[in-house]
Design a protein around this motif. Structure first.
Motif, PDB file in Angstrom:
ATOM      1  N   ASP A 129      34.594  17.904  26.766  1.00 39.35           N
ATOM      2  CA  ASP A 129      35.210  18.198  28.062  1.00 39.35           C
ATOM      3  C   ASP A 129      36.119  17.041  28.450  1.00 39.35           C
ATOM      4  O   ASP A 129      35.735  16.137  29.197  1.00 39.35           O
ATOM      5  N   SER A 138      41.250  18.195  25.062  1.00 42.09           N
ATOM      6  CA  SER A 138      40.831  19.582  24.848  1.00 42.09           C
ATOM      7  C   SER A 138      41.635  20.528  25.721  1.00 42.09           C
ATOM      8  O   SER A 138      42.037  21.613  25.287  1.00 42.09           O
ATOM      9  N   THR A 160      36.142  27.326  20.855  1.00 43.81           N
ATOM     10  CA  THR A 160      36.106  26.103  21.659  1.00 43.81           C
ATOM     11  C   THR A 160      34.748  25.416  21.664  1.00 43.81           C
ATOM     12  O   THR A 160      34.550  24.439  22.381  1.00 43.81           O
ATOM     13  N   LYS A 190      39.456  20.593  17.792  1.00 44.31           N
ATOM     14  CA  LYS A 190      39.710  19.830  19.007  1.00 44.31           C
ATOM     15  C   LYS A 190      41.189  19.446  19.126  1.00 44.31           C
ATOM     16  O   LYS A 190      41.612  18.984  20.186  1.00 44.31           O
ATOM     17  N   THR A 214      44.927  20.924  24.153  1.00 44.12           N
ATOM     18  CA  THR A 214      44.840  21.752  22.942  1.00 44.12           C
ATOM     19  C   THR A 214      44.784  23.232  23.297  1.00 44.12           C
ATOM     20  O   THR A 214      45.471  24.055  22.686  1.00 44.12           O
ATOM     21  N   MET A 233      34.571  21.549  21.384  1.00 39.88           N
ATOM     22  CA  MET A 233      35.500  20.757  22.183  1.00 39.88           C
ATOM     23  C   MET A 233      34.768  19.918  23.232  1.00 39.88           C
ATOM     24  O   MET A 233      33.995  20.460  24.024  1.00 39.88           O
ATOM     25  N   ASN A 246      31.172  24.171  28.701  1.00 40.87           N
ATOM     26  CA  ASN A 246      32.336  24.563  27.908  1.00 40.87           C
ATOM     27  C   ASN A 246      33.132  25.661  28.608  1.00 40.87           C
ATOM     28  O   ASN A 246      34.376  25.684  28.545  1.00 40.87           O
TER      29      ASN A 246
END
Length: 317
Positions: A25, A29, A20, A275, A32, A23, A61
């Motif tokens: 925020d 995401s 991740t 992503k 996903t 990715m 994250n």
């Protein structure tokens, strides 16, 4: 979903996980991550340093992953890391570890971390001290299993002598095969799982990158040697051959690259990062790709050790 075991003490995860790190925020995401869980992915990899690096904020994250997995925490195996700092180099002293784990638990919104890695080994703290502190976290119930990232063979052995190491996370792909000489034999001998990050060559092995201009202006890969100048051209030729083999096999280049990785050992669980949910689906298709001995030999001919031009990191030009 096919599953594999990491280490010798009972951690079972999906054969392909999800990284991740890149990715943003946002809600895409979140969708996903949740969609990956619906597809059978159980291993989700993050770190306290991932996310808003420029703002020097820890945990962004981890907050994303925690929010996405809220309500389904027990369906997922959450892996996170400590040890990389914005300044001052890696850290692994007891006080820093205890502060870091409590912060990560808060950011993730969980009561325990399934797999806790030391992100980089601290040269100023004996690894026995670091792993000893991590072992205390296991006893306290804050962590279930412990791992290392980018550690060398001696460090792995010393760490494992203190407490069983469940997994080693290090870069490994068709164009980053340095671990085959010394690292993979050690983890196999000690019964340690191996989690390759960047298993698709930072996206190069997907076949989606055809020119340097395909990289967005703010893309970190622009600073990596393998994406620059003559190195880029040579590596593009390598990927082109992999693409041709994938066409013959009837699969995507990414699926061929991941299937090759999975064929290198039952203790290997790659964590491709993306992503997009459609990319997750594509990557999971690698589980349906079976490579014959002849096909593995052809891949070896196309992409032997050292085939990629340029170093792994900007400091390794």
């Amino acid at each position: 979903m096919n599953t594999r075991k990491l280490g010798q003490v009972g951690l079972e995860v999906s054969a392909i996980g999800l990284g991740t790190m890149m990715m943003p925020d946002n809600e895409e995401s979140v969708r996903t991550i949740r969609g990956a869980l619906d597809l059978g992915v159980t291993l989700f990899d993050t770190a306290d340093i991932y996310g808003e690096w420029e703002q020097q904020r820890f945990g962004s994250n981890e907050r994303l992953v925690g929010r996405a997995l809220k309500g389904r925490r027990h369906d997922a195996v959450i892996a996170t890391k400590f040890g990389i700092t914005h300044t001052g180099g890696p850290k692994g002293d007891p006080a820093y570890i205890k502060k870091s784990v409590d912060a990560s638990l808060l950011y993730l919104g969980v009561d325990y971390i399934d797999l806790y890695y030391q992100h980089r080994v601290d040269p100023d703290t004996p690894i026995e001290v670091t792993v000893g502190t991590m072992a205390e976290l296991v006893k306290e119930g804050k962590v279930r299993y412990i791992g290392l990232s980018e550690a060398n063979p001696e460090q792995i052995r010393r760490a494992n002598a203190v407490h069983p190491i469940t997994a080693l996370e290090t870069e490994y792909s068709l164009w980053s095969r340095e671990v085959e000489d010394k690292i993979l034999p050690v983890v196999k001998e000690l019964g340690i799982g191996f989690v390759p990050y960047s298993p698709l060559g930072r996206g190069f092995l997907t076949g989606q990158i055809k020119s340097f201009d395909d990289l967005p202006p703010d893309d970190y890969r622009r600073y990596y040697p393998r994406f620059q100048g003559d190195n880029f051209i040579k590596n593009l030729e390598l990927v082109s051959m992999i693409e041709q083999l994938a066409v013959q096999k009837g699969c995507a280049p990414s699926q061929l690259a991941l299937a090759w990785l999975l064929a290198q050992g039952e203790n290997i669980v790659p964590i491709p990062g993306t992503k997009r949910l459609d990319r997750v689906q594509e990557n999971l298709g690698a589980l349906e790709v079976s490579l014959s001995r002849e096909e593995l030999a052809e891949i070896e001919r196309i992409s032997p050790k050292g085939a990629a031009a340029g170093g792994r990191f900007p400091s390794q030009a």
